[in-house]
Design a protein around this motif. Sequence first.
Motif, short mmCIF file in Angstrom:
data_model
loop_
_atom_site.label_atom_id
_atom_site.label_comp_id
_atom_site.label_asym_id
_atom_site.label_seq_id
_atom_site.Cartn_x
_atom_site.Cartn_y
_atom_site.Cartn_z
N CYS A 292 -7.71 0.60 5.79
CA CYS A 292 -7.29 0.42 4.39
C CYS A 292 -8.49 0.51 3.45
N CYS B 45 0.82 -1.21 0.00
CA CYS B 45 0.00 0.00 0.00
C CYS B 45 0.85 1.26 0.00
N PRO C 180 -4.27 -1.45 -4.36
CA PRO C 180 -3.55 -2.06 -3.22
C PRO C 180 -4.29 -1.90 -1.90
N TRP C 181 -4.96 -0.78 -1.71
CA TRP C 181 -5.68 -0.56 -0.45
C TRP C 181 -6.91 -1.45 -0.34
N GLY D 59 -8.96 3.36 0.53
CA GLY D 59 -9.17 2.95 -0.86
C GLY D 59 -10.41 3.53 -1.50
N GLY E 144 -5.69 -5.09 -0.06
CA GLY E 144 -5.08 -5.25 1.25
C GLY E 144 -6.11 -5.33 2.36
N ARG F 36 -5.97 2.82 -6.29
CA ARG F 36 -6.78 2.39 -5.15
C ARG F 36 -6.69 0.87 -4.91
N GLY G 296 2.28 -4.58 -4.87
CA GLY G 296 1.59 -3.30 -4.90
C GLY G 296 1.75 -2.59 -6.23
N PHE H 296 2.03 5.14 -2.24
CA PHE H 296 1.14 6.09 -1.58
C PHE H 296 1.47 7.54 -1.94
#
Length: 525
Positions: free
Chosen positions: A419, A358, A496-497, A423, A500, A494, A484, A362
């Motif tokens: 998370c 994440c 990866p969030w 996202g 995750g 968005r 990621g 970022f």
Amino acid sequence: MAHPDAVATGGTGGPVADPRRPPGALGGVVPRSALADHAAGSAHRPLRRDVAVRAGGRDGLGRGQRRRAGPAGVHPGGPRAVAARPGGPRRPRHPPRAPGEGRLRRVTPKKPGPAAATSREDGTTGRRRRFTRLLAATAVSRFGDGLHLTALPLLTATVTPDPTAFAGVTVAQTLPWLLVSLPAGALVDRLDRGRVIAVTNGVQAALAAALAVTVLSGGIGLPVLYAVAFALGCCQTLTESAAAALVPQLVPATALATANGRLTGADIIAGQLLAVPLAGVLFGAVHALPFLVDAATFAAAGLLLTGLGAGRARHPDSEPLASVTKDIAVGVRWLAADPGCRSLALVGALINTVLTGCFATFALFALRLLDVGDAGYGLLMGAVSVGGVVAGLLTGTAWRRGSPRLLLLLSLWVPAVACLAIGLTSSPLLAAAMLALIGFGGTVWTVVTITLRQAVIPAHLQGRVMSVFRLTSAGTAPLGAVLGALLVDSSGLRAPWLVGAGALVLAPLLAGPALRAVPEEASAP
């Protein structure tokens, strides 16, 4: 970064294994989790040497008892036994006295010797004082770590603008965790842990001072940067391994969570909130200044721990030292054989993979989707540190008054919810709040899991098992960064969030053995 030795080696309801073997070393016996034995309140602890001596030798009598023991039927405290000897019975040292007749003599008080001083030092006050020194040294040395970790990339930019050079510095800083962590754990179990921290801080001070002199002389180059970054990383690996294993020697079992929370909070405050912005200011003034201050902090930390006197925690049988490879294998087998600690290591690897994936992209998320700019990105990352500091200060109290199992669950679910919210949102304020929750949950996880491990891992295995655990958890960071980046390329910033969050929701299933073993009550440890 919590510790008389509150450790565990075996349950009381099953076969007793050789304490030198890891759990599961007995053929055909499947060990119970050390966490489960600890939660059940069993005496899952290594027998200390002083207890073994008092329990007696091969004939069941202690050394003092053997001196006083007489023939069968004579109580050791009764009349002196007369042994047969060629010259006849031993003559009494003093003539017999009538009942009630006393003997006056001058009693000269003796000066307290080293044993008495050691006994006082090992009391509650002495241990509290030594932990305070460890806490202060941790804060000072982490401040130095934050300075050089921030200043080294800035110094690299003055040498070359090549992005590959920046990647090389990052690799040099993190590579010791993959190459040195296991041997460092084995060395920590062989040596005096307080002395290890003091010596490594001294070495770091010398390295930082040498780098500062090189910068002032104008002879800095990439090979020097890489070498210093790698050497400082090796020292940091050894220091953190020794500190984690040292805490149970300085803090009672009931205070482990509080001590670990304070150490973690000091780490975040000194190493992130204070050192990172100050490093930029110092570097802007004089390029060598961050490294000069860094050298001074490491020297101060080493002096704080000089003569700590914690000693080393070898096996109570004082078996001969094996090779480092065999020592490492013992730690690996112990962690692999314990279901509770093994599940904690696997969940730690999952959390590290998710959060690394994440945060790898970022910066782009903050600049493009949240539209906060460079300064806003720094504030968002600061929110993570603020949440971690709050968690470090509160987790010890929550442990005593609440349920360790509930804390462990919250440390998994709170980051999952955060998370998911990040996202889905485009609000910088909501993102900052959720990032603070991620920092809060991550610190709660760190404090709870390290406290549980310190409570159940045998004292003489703390360094080795902790290093295996750390390698298992932190070794997945490169994998998380790659995953990621792949998710961003395929599904956007968005992804990866959101992915995750789903992985963290399922984490309690992977943590099942640990959750079943973690005590529900706040009485342990």
